[in-house]
Design an enzyme around this catalytic site. Structure first.
Site, PDB file in Angstrom:
ATOM      1  N   PRO A  13      42.096  39.058  41.915  1.00  0.00           N
ATOM      2  CG  PRO A  13      43.296  40.166  40.223  1.00  0.00           C
ATOM      3  CD  PRO A  13      42.790  38.810  40.631  1.00  0.00           C
TER       4      PRO A  13
ATOM      5  CG  ASP B 286      42.162  43.710  37.754  1.00  0.00           C
ATOM      6  OD1 ASP B 286      43.146  43.948  37.039  1.00  0.00           O
ATOM      7  OD2 ASP B 286      41.052  43.390  37.295  1.00  0.00           O
TER       8      ASP B 286
ATOM      9  CD1 TRP C  88      38.576  41.000  30.808  1.00  0.00           C
ATOM     10  CD2 TRP C  88      38.753  39.806  32.689  1.00  0.00           C
ATOM     11  NE1 TRP C  88      37.440  41.213  31.548  1.00  0.00           N
ATOM     12  CE2 TRP C  88      37.518  40.497  32.699  1.00  0.00           C
ATOM     13  CE3 TRP C  88      39.089  39.005  33.771  1.00  0.00           C
ATOM     14  CZ2 TRP C  88      36.615  40.390  33.754  1.00  0.00           C
ATOM     15  CZ3 TRP C  88      38.189  38.906  34.824  1.00  0.00           C
ATOM     16  CH2 TRP C  88      36.965  39.589  34.807  1.00  0.00           C
TER      17      TRP C  88
ATOM     18  CD  GLN D 101      35.312  37.075  37.450  1.00  0.00           C
ATOM     19  OE1 GLN D 101      36.217  36.984  36.645  1.00  0.00           O
ATOM     20  NE2 GLN D 101      34.675  38.220  37.677  1.00  0.00           N
TER      21      GLN D 101
ATOM     22  CD1 TRP E 286      41.626  36.010  37.209  1.00  0.00           C
ATOM     23  CD2 TRP E 286      40.745  34.708  38.801  1.00  0.00           C
ATOM     24  NE1 TRP E 286      42.637  35.676  38.082  1.00  0.00           N
ATOM     25  CE2 TRP E 286      42.121  34.884  39.074  1.00  0.00           C
ATOM     26  CE3 TRP E 286      39.985  33.926  39.670  1.00  0.00           C
ATOM     27  CZ2 TRP E 286      42.749  34.301  40.185  1.00  0.00           C
ATOM     28  CZ3 TRP E 286      40.611  33.362  40.768  1.00  0.00           C
ATOM     29  CH2 TRP E 286      41.977  33.541  41.015  1.00  0.00           C
TER      30      TRP E 286
ATOM     31  CE  LYS F 144      22.970  42.084  38.800  1.00  0.00           C
ATOM     32  NZ  LYS F 144      23.404  42.267  37.390  1.00  0.00           N
TER      33      LYS F 144
ATOM     34  CE  LYS G 215      26.079  51.752  45.260  1.00  0.00           C
ATOM     35  NZ  LYS G 215      27.216  52.685  45.057  1.00  0.00           N
TER      36      LYS G 215
END
Length: 683
Positions: free
Chosen positions: A6, A45, A487, A523, A527, A560, A563
């Site tokens: 999610p 989530d 989590w 993750q 997750w 990477k 912004k």
């Protein structure tokens, strides 16, 4: 069966979500075309600090005190609204990418049905004796006022340059000093002991600066070598000892405040302790011990029954007992060093660069801080975690066996509780008689409570107002104040999305475990781990069979995207410019999914012109002349024997491609499939 990890709808999608959506769509789409039914329930989530921090900004609040002044109930209502801030954007984005999922009937982690399933899970874990309250050193965010779990900490490390301290501790009854080293000068006012390695060699030396020091022999040159002059050596060794020989040797408190607090506890401190964790790789071979601020320190503190001195409050500020009252710990560092220098207690303050944990949500430096927290005893099921992980097909295998496998081998107990507001409430009620009880459903809550409303919402502050009758003594019980790590929400989605075990029991059991999941490499400690941890605790099996791990998206130069650097790409702009097909093809064909992808316009354009342009032109050429001739392929039969060698070869090549593509996708090999398809088109 596919599980969708999610996203949170209070943040905007970024270009990395294009590749996750593209890969997540590829395998279920392929399986559907092969005749399988593939449920694709979308999810959101919704709990946790990201939402709270966003609402704090909206309301102009700063920290827990101001939240409580504003009111927990209206704050929770604002959190519910904030959760859906970018829902429309996510839905438009997913549709544009071509991600097929049921977004009209998603699972939502803040819905009561989802929370009730989590309560069932937590009660099950409690009944197994694996959920406990402990006083431990935990990674703690002073800005958010809550501890973090080890897998959250792993996501927030940053390289920082700071000053360490090599400090003179005056030996009691001797004109000599222990030279001890620390990377956290702010912990020195809470010092209660020093620690040496019992098996290593230590020396008493007369140094060229006029002082007599005790320190490790192996590090003499590193530390004292700079005192050497043309006329005199840096030091003269007077005596040597094993570390064990220095045990219980006393010194004078470095700060008066620590001595005052220790004296009130009637415990002996300010002496040399021994432990094998002290190494000779850096420092002086003597480390300072502040049991309130480090797991190794706490272990030594328990072993020697040292005083517990914690001169930092829950905001991460130095307490009134210190000379630095109200200063945030990191801002106190230079002040501590300045005072030690003025008092002649600072030998050196060398600069060093190290990787330091920051809160992955608010970017505040974490502190390791002694607190009472709730833990899930993952160490008790470590062997089961490893065994279940070995049943998973990791793509690539190196992450499953290496990065993820190493994480499981060194697994720590899960710091579950959060001292916050917007989250799944921890379902433990406690009584003044000492009894604690885990409640696993709304029905159980109502049976045990004299004042639980029928329409009770399973959130703070509503759930905190419900009292439960103690089954031991009959007195009212109150809920513990904590909420849980978000989590745990996302890791509970396999069963909680169905409101299991209260509903859909057969549906869940039929569709568990998932055949396929996919998320980015970060993750592995998010997750992927929470799914495996909860599934192991409840069902003792892996919750997914196959997982494709995805690399991060970089810019043209391999940097990477962010912004702040100005190199971030707006995903909707990219989709409008190139089209979803071209971008999806780029991610399928460019490289192995787990490797970093350098995403830029030229790379997408090249794939669009070379592959998709050729495909379209080939199709357009066929359609043009087929329409002119009114050609209908269904009216013709194929007489293979009459075909030319070229036609037979093309058919053979086509069927070979079908076979290799089918085999590759059966085994979750996406770039290999793209290569076979591209080779067919380019012949």
């Amino acid at each position: 069966m596919f599980y969708d990890g999610p996203p949170t709808a209070n943040g905007k999608p970024h270009v990395g979500h294009v590749v996750t959506r593209a890969i997540k769509d590829m395998i279920p789409r392929y399986r559907t075309m092969k005749g399988y039914q593939v449920p694709r329930k979308a999810g959101w989530d919704t709990h946790g600090l990201p939402v709270e921090l966003e609402v704090e900004k909206e309301l102009g609040l700063d920290g827990k005190e101001q939240i409580e002044q504003y009111g927990v109930e209206p704050f929770i209502e604002r959190c519910k609204a904030n959760v859906w801030k970018y829902k429309g954007m996510w839905e438009e984005f997913s549709e544009t990418v071509g991600f097929w999922a049921d977004m009209e009937n998603p699972y939502v982690t803040y819905y009561d049905d989802f929370i009730e399933s989590e309560w069932w899970a937590l009660k099950t874990i409690w009944d197994k004796g694996l959920l406990y309250k402990g006083f431990k050193i935990v990674p703690y965010c002073p800005r958010c006022g809550t501890p973090l779990s080890s897998h959250e900490v792993a996501q927030g490390y940053k390289d920082v340059k700071e000053r360490s301290a090599i400090v003179r501790f005056k030996v009691k009854g001797e004109d000599a000093y222990f030279l001890a080293w620390t990377t956290t000068p702010w912990t020195l006012p809470s010092n209660v002991a020093l620690c040496v390695n019992p098996e290593d060699t230590y020396c008493k030396v007369k140094a060229a600066d006029g002082y007599t020091y005790y320190m490790a022999e192996a590090l003499l040159e590193n530390v004292l070598g700079r005192l050497k002059t043309e006329d005199a050596p840096a030091y003269e060794i007077l005596e040597t000892y094993k570390g064990k020989d220095l045990e219980y040797k006393e010194y004078e408190p470095l700060f008066k405040c620590s001595g005052d607090v220790a004296a009130k506890q009637n415990k002996k401190g300010f002496f040399v302790a021994c432990d094998s964790y002290v190494t000779m790789s850096d420092g002086t071979g003597i480390v300072h011990i502040a049991p309130a601020f480090g797991e190794d320190d706490a272990k030594v503190g328990r072993k020697y029954d040292l005083p517990f001195v914690q001169l930092v409050d829950s905001k991460g500020e130095m307490t009134k007992e210190t000379p630095y009252a109200g200063l945030f710990v990191k801002k106190a560092d230079p002040e501590v060093l300045k005072d030690l220098e003025a008092e002649g207690k600072l030998f050196a303050a060398p600069k060093f660069e190290h990787s330091y944990p920051h809160c992955w949500r608010c970017n505040t430096p974490l502190i390791y801080y002694a607190r009472e927290s709730w833990f899930i005893k993952m160490t008790a099921v470590k062997d089961h975690l490893i065994a279940n992980n070995n049943t998973i097909n990791w793509i690539p295998e190196s992450i499953g066996k290496g990065r993820f496998g190493d994480w499981l081998t060194n697994v720590q107990d899960w710091g579950l509780s959060r001292n916050r507001y917007w989250g799944t409430p921890l379902n433990i009620w406690q009584c003044s008689c000492g009894h604690m009880h885990a409640i696993g459903s709304k029905e159980e809550l109502k049976k045990m409570s004299p004042d639980c409303p029928d329409n009770i919402e399973l959130h703070r502050p509503f759930i905190d107002q419900v009292h439960v009758t103690c089954p031991k003594c009959g007195k009212p019980m109150t809920r513990v104040p904590e909420v849980i790590d978000c989590w745990f929400d996302s890791g509970s989605m396999p069963f909680a999305q169905y409101h299991y075990p209260f509903e859909n029991k057969e549906v869940f059991e039929k569709n568990f475990p998932a055949d396929f999941i996919s998320e980015a490499v970060d993750q592995t400690r998010g997750w992927f781990y929470s799914l495996l941890a909860i599934s192991t605790l409840l069902f003792d099996k892996a919750p997914y069979k196959n997982v494709i791990v995805l690399g991060h998206i970089q810019d043209k130069d391999g940097q990477k995207m962010s912004k702040s650097k100005g190199n971030a790409v707006d995903p909707m702009d990219a989709l409008r410019q190139h089209g979803a097909d071209a971008i999806r093809w780029y991610f399928y064909s460019n490289s192995a999914p787990w490797l970093p992808n350098r995403f830029h316009d030229d790379a997408v354009k090249e794939g669009r012109s070379k592959f998709m342009g050729t495909l379209w032109n080939t199709y357009a050429f066929y359609v043009l002349y087929a329409n002119i001739d009114n050609f209908n392929p269904m009216e013709h039969t194929l007489d293979y024997e009459k075909l030319s060698v070229m036609d037979k070869w093309i058919l053979s090549k086509l069927n070979s491609t079908i076979q290799t593509c089918d085999s590759s996708l059966e085994n979750y090999k996406i770039p290999e499939t793209a290569k076979h398809f591209r080779n067919l088109l380019m012949i």
